[in-house]
Scaffold this motif. Structure first.
Motif, short mmCIF file in Angstrom:
data_model
loop_
_atom_site.label_atom_id
_atom_site.label_comp_id
_atom_site.label_asym_id
_atom_site.label_seq_id
_atom_site.Cartn_x
_atom_site.Cartn_y
_atom_site.Cartn_z
N ASN A 12 0.82 -1.20 0.00
CA ASN A 12 0.00 0.00 0.00
C ASN A 12 0.86 1.26 0.00
O ASN A 12 0.52 2.26 -0.64
CB ASN A 12 -1.00 0.01 1.16
CG ASN A 12 -0.36 -0.21 2.51
OD1 ASN A 12 0.86 -0.26 2.63
ND2 ASN A 12 -1.19 -0.33 3.54
N VAL A 13 2.01 1.21 0.67
CA VAL A 13 2.93 2.35 0.67
C VAL A 13 3.55 2.53 -0.71
O VAL A 13 3.64 3.65 -1.23
CB VAL A 13 4.02 2.17 1.75
CG1 VAL A 13 5.04 3.30 1.67
CG2 VAL A 13 3.39 2.12 3.14
N PHE A 71 4.94 13.11 2.80
CA PHE A 71 4.46 12.25 3.89
C PHE A 71 5.17 10.89 3.83
O PHE A 71 5.62 10.37 4.86
CB PHE A 71 2.95 12.09 3.77
CG PHE A 71 2.33 11.20 4.81
CD1 PHE A 71 2.01 11.69 6.06
CD2 PHE A 71 2.04 9.88 4.52
CE1 PHE A 71 1.42 10.87 7.02
CE2 PHE A 71 1.46 9.05 5.46
CZ PHE A 71 1.14 9.55 6.71
N LEU A 72 5.28 10.35 2.63
CA LEU A 72 5.91 9.04 2.46
C LEU A 72 7.42 9.09 2.66
O LEU A 72 8.04 8.08 3.00
CB LEU A 72 5.57 8.48 1.08
CG LEU A 72 4.08 8.16 0.89
CD1 LEU A 72 3.76 7.88 -0.56
CD2 LEU A 72 3.67 6.99 1.76
N PHE A 73 8.03 10.27 2.48
CA PHE A 73 9.44 10.44 2.80
C PHE A 73 9.66 10.20 4.30
O PHE A 73 10.62 9.54 4.70
CB PHE A 73 9.87 11.86 2.42
CG PHE A 73 11.34 12.14 2.65
CD1 PHE A 73 12.28 11.89 1.66
CD2 PHE A 73 11.78 12.68 3.85
CE1 PHE A 73 13.63 12.17 1.86
CE2 PHE A 73 13.13 12.95 4.07
CZ PHE A 73 14.05 12.69 3.08
N GLY A 74 8.75 10.73 5.11
CA GLY A 74 8.83 10.50 6.55
C GLY A 74 8.62 9.05 6.92
O GLY A 74 9.25 8.53 7.84
N VAL A 75 7.73 8.37 6.19
CA VAL A 75 7.50 6.94 6.41
C VAL A 75 8.79 6.15 6.18
O VAL A 75 9.19 5.32 7.00
CB VAL A 75 6.39 6.42 5.46
CG1 VAL A 75 6.28 4.90 5.54
CG2 VAL A 75 5.05 7.06 5.80
N THR A 76 9.45 6.43 5.06
CA THR A 76 10.70 5.74 4.72
C THR A 76 11.79 6.03 5.74
O THR A 76 12.57 5.14 6.11
CB THR A 76 11.17 6.15 3.32
OG1 THR A 76 10.14 5.87 2.37
CG2 THR A 76 12.43 5.40 2.92
N PHE A 77 11.85 7.27 6.20
CA PHE A 77 12.84 7.66 7.21
C PHE A 77 12.71 6.78 8.46
O PHE A 77 13.71 6.25 8.96
CB PHE A 77 12.67 9.13 7.58
CG PHE A 77 13.47 9.56 8.78
CD1 PHE A 77 14.85 9.70 8.71
CD2 PHE A 77 12.83 9.83 9.98
CE1 PHE A 77 15.58 10.10 9.81
CE2 PHE A 77 13.55 10.23 11.10
CZ PHE A 77 14.93 10.37 11.01
N LEU A 231 0.64 2.24 11.16
CA LEU A 231 -0.68 2.54 10.63
C LEU A 231 -0.90 2.02 9.22
O LEU A 231 -2.02 2.10 8.69
CB LEU A 231 -0.93 4.06 10.68
CG LEU A 231 -1.04 4.66 12.08
CD1 LEU A 231 -1.17 6.18 12.00
CD2 LEU A 231 -2.22 4.06 12.83
N PHE A 232 0.15 1.48 8.60
CA PHE A 232 0.00 0.94 7.25
C PHE A 232 -0.24 -0.56 7.27
O PHE A 232 -0.46 -1.17 6.21
CB PHE A 232 1.22 1.29 6.40
CG PHE A 232 1.42 2.77 6.28
CD1 PHE A 232 0.64 3.52 5.42
CD2 PHE A 232 2.36 3.42 7.06
CE1 PHE A 232 0.80 4.89 5.32
CE2 PHE A 232 2.54 4.79 6.97
CZ PHE A 232 1.76 5.54 6.10
N SER A 313 2.45 0.15 -7.82
CA SER A 313 3.50 -0.31 -6.89
C SER A 313 4.90 -0.36 -7.50
O SER A 313 5.85 0.13 -6.89
CB SER A 313 3.14 -1.69 -6.32
OG SER A 313 2.02 -1.58 -5.47
N PRO A 314 5.09 -0.95 -8.71
CA PRO A 314 6.45 -0.98 -9.26
C PRO A 314 7.04 0.41 -9.43
O PRO A 314 8.23 0.62 -9.18
CB PRO A 314 6.25 -1.67 -10.61
CG PRO A 314 5.00 -2.46 -10.47
CD PRO A 314 4.12 -1.65 -9.57
#
Length: 390
Positions: A12-13, A71-77, A231-232, A313-314
């Motif tokens: 999903n991410v 937002f997803l940059f923070g997720v990866t961090f 949360l994911f 996704s890819p």
């Protein structure tokens, strides 16, 4: 507990990141990669169609696509920090080096397209590091303060006290006006020179004028906390959480959008109106970003929609490579050093080009990821990140 395995959890991410990137691509194509130009001698029906497509696409994605990406940059961090912490390593200094590498990638991208966001991410990302070890409540308070745009609120308070003060046009307009001096030209060297000097000044000043620096850090923090809270992971509890986010975001967005569309023009003071508009617009975009983000994640709970959305996704797995590739492709198509399509393509044709380019990059990403663990630039970034490590 109702969960998915690790591989499925990340889909999903990845899909959300790919979707954000596609929406960025569509916007970039409509803007001719920041070289705004309307073709002449178009029939009325095409002018009306172009305007409808422009308005709809900008309503959906302008100010929101970059926010989802941030937002997803923070997720990866957090994922990187957490993975290293499990091995007994402190990732913070390594992350500084990783940001420096990102800045280099961004500078390369900026040579073709002055509107690059990677250099901004690399700079603002440094301010994320001090929050890595703080508790979630503290960092959420900071994120909320940043979201409010405190500098702009300070200006607004001052302008309320001095409503007749004269303010000029935004400083960034001067630099954006100079794009016409080199982008239509057929010299790649002059375009690169202009983008890396005048262009970078334009984007960084514009980003400050529009509160992007504070909102980026706010979004980085929110992504970090969301990842920290798992949360994911697709659970019933998390589904309820994202549903609440979706509802609250809509409730906030509707009045904010109404104010933006119908009330700003009633403010007589130019200083107050301009400052309030900057604040209100950033809040409106923020709210709609989370409508889209939470809506996307909720759809992913459905097997039917998951199958459809997994198409992205890819592309999301190799977002750095695709972000820079779409820049090179797009500027070659539209700028003077390439095919100069800015002269002939309105919003309709530019959107079609953006869609075809997106499909091509999705197919390329799918093919590449069948035989590689990472995208081409992601692999270089990874190797350089862990240079001289044991």
């Amino acid at each position: 507990m109702e969960t998915l395995n690790t591989k499925q959890r990340l889909l999903n991410v990845d899909a959300l990141r790919g979707f954000a990137l596609v929406s960025i691509m569509l916007l970039h194509n409509l803007e001719h990669f920041d070289f705004f130009f309307k073709p002449k001698n178009l029939p009325n029906w095409m002018i009306q169609l172009d305007q409808s497509i422009w308005d709809t696409t900008f309503f959906l994605f302008a100010g929101k696509s970059y926010a989802m990406f941030a937002f997803l940059f923070g997720v990866t961090f957090f994922i990187q920090m957490n993975n290293q912490a499990k091995r007994g390593n402190d990732f913070r200094l390594r992350f500084v080096w990783r940001l420096f590498l990102l800045f280099i990638f961004g500078t390369i991208n900026s040579a073709f397209y002055e509107g690059d966001i990677l250099t901004l991410y690399a700079f603002v990302g440094l301010f994320l590091i001090p929050f890595a070890k703080l508790n979630s409540k503290t960092v959420l308070i900071v994120a909320f303060i940043l979201f409010l745009q405190p500098f702009e609120i300070g200006k607004l308070i001052y302008y309320f006290q001095h409503p007749n003060i004269e303010i000029g046009n935004p400083q960034s307009w001067t630099y954006f006006g100079k794009l016409k001096e080199y982008i239509p030209g057929d010299s790649l060297l002059e375009t690169i020179k202009g983008n890396l000097t005048n262009g970078k000044k334009a984007v960084w000043i514009w980003s400050w004028e529009n509160g992007r620096f504070l909102h980026l850090l706010s979004l980085f923090i929110l992504g970090m906390v969301a990842s920290k809270k798992n949360l994911f992971v697709q659970t019933v509890k998390n589904k309820k959480f994202w549903l609440r986010v979706f509802i609250v975001s809509i409730v906030l967005f509707i009045p904010l959008f109404y104010i933006q569309k119908y009330s700003l023009g009633t403010i007589e003071s130019k200083a107050i109106r301009a400052t309030f508009k900057a604040i209100e617009k950033s809040w409106t975009n923020f709210a709609f970003t989370f409508v889209m983000l939470s809506g996307f994640l909720l759809l992913f709970y459905s097997k039917f929609w998951q199958k459809i959305l997994n198409v992205f996704s890819p592309m999301g797995k190799m977002s750095l490579s695709n972000y820079i590739l779409q820049t090179i492709i797009g500027t070659t198509l539209y700028y003077g050093f390439g095919f100069g399509l800015y002269k002939y393509t309105g919003a309709t044709y530019s959107l079609l080009i953006g869609i075809v380019s997106s499909i091509a990059l999705i197919l390329f990403s799918k093919w590449w990821m069948k035989n590689h663990k990472r995208g081409p630039l992601e692999q270089i970034w990874h190797n350089l990140t862990w240079l001289n490590s044991k």
